[in-house]
Design an enzyme around this catalytic site. Sequence first.
Site, PDB file in Angstrom:
ATOM      1  N   MET A   1      39.597  37.510  37.212  1.00  0.00           N
ATOM      2  CA  MET A   1      39.220  38.154  35.960  1.00  0.00           C
ATOM      3  C   MET A   1      38.462  37.151  35.093  1.00  0.00           C
ATOM      4  SD  MET A   1      43.017  39.739  35.380  1.00  0.00           S
ATOM      5  CE  MET A   1      42.639  40.562  33.827  1.00  0.00           C
TER       6      MET A   1
ATOM      7  N   GLY B   1      40.359  33.979  30.771  1.00  0.00           N
ATOM      8  CA  GLY B   1      40.092  33.989  32.208  1.00  0.00           C
ATOM      9  C   GLY B   1      41.343  33.781  33.047  1.00  0.00           C
ATOM     10  N   SER B   2      41.481  34.518  34.152  1.00  0.00           N
ATOM     11  CA  SER B   2      42.737  34.520  34.873  1.00  0.00           C
ATOM     12  C   SER B   2      42.587  35.211  36.218  1.00  0.00           C
ATOM     13  CB  SER B   2      43.810  35.215  34.033  1.00  0.00           C
ATOM     14  OG  SER B   2      43.269  36.368  33.430  1.00  0.00           O
ATOM     15  N   ARG B   3      43.734  35.443  36.903  1.00  0.00           N
ATOM     16  CA  ARG B   3      43.710  36.061  38.215  1.00  0.00           C
ATOM     17  C   ARG B   3      44.951  36.920  38.395  1.00  0.00           C
ATOM     18  NH1 ARG B   3      44.109  31.975  42.949  1.00  0.00           N
ATOM     19  NH2 ARG B   3      45.947  33.062  43.738  1.00  0.00           N
TER      20      ARG B   3
END
Length: 215
Positions: free
Chosen positions: A98, A184-186
């Site tokens: 993301m 921001g990430s996953r």
Amino acid sequence: MPDSPISASRGGVRIARGASPWLLPTVATAALSLARARTSGRWAAVAVPTTALAAGMLWFFRDPEREITDGRIISPADGVVQSIMPWKDGRTRVAIFMSPLNVHVNRAPLAGTVTSVEHIPGGFVPAFNKESENNERVVWHFDTELGDIEMVQIAGAVARRIVPYLPEGTKVEQGERIGLIRFGSRVDIYLPEGIDVAVEVGQATTAGVTRIDRD
């Protein structure tokens, strides 16, 4: 308990729960600088970046309504499929990256019951980096018609807080909002053994809309 959703503007734009600690100070600063800019050139110079930052925050924390797709397993996150990996126990891990431009509200991939929500402290390297395996995370387990489904929210380089919306024991509908990762990430989801993956690496996904398994 995270703060409640906020409706902003005449169009009823929804702002994600968990946004207030970042959003409210930014918007308040922008409003103050705009008010004082009418009489002060110095404040006018401040108003430009603060207003731009507030607009960026509003965009980042948007939480649009979705028409939930029919399907056994749907994407829990907006983003791009970063990797698809077979796991030792027969499951398949689908990792969705993301970026800061994506909606960061995550959704339940299936209907079921939340059986576990575990916060694991860790680092904050970029979520697209291999070392992000050791980042801060929240591990979810859902009891579903397909058995136990594991989903992991992973913090990125900027994200410093994952905000779960639901406690253990909550019954969820497919596509229901379950949490927020700031910036921001996953998100990783583990498909049970025998479930074929319908997405591919590099494909864009939309939470609640993109089906990630194949009949």
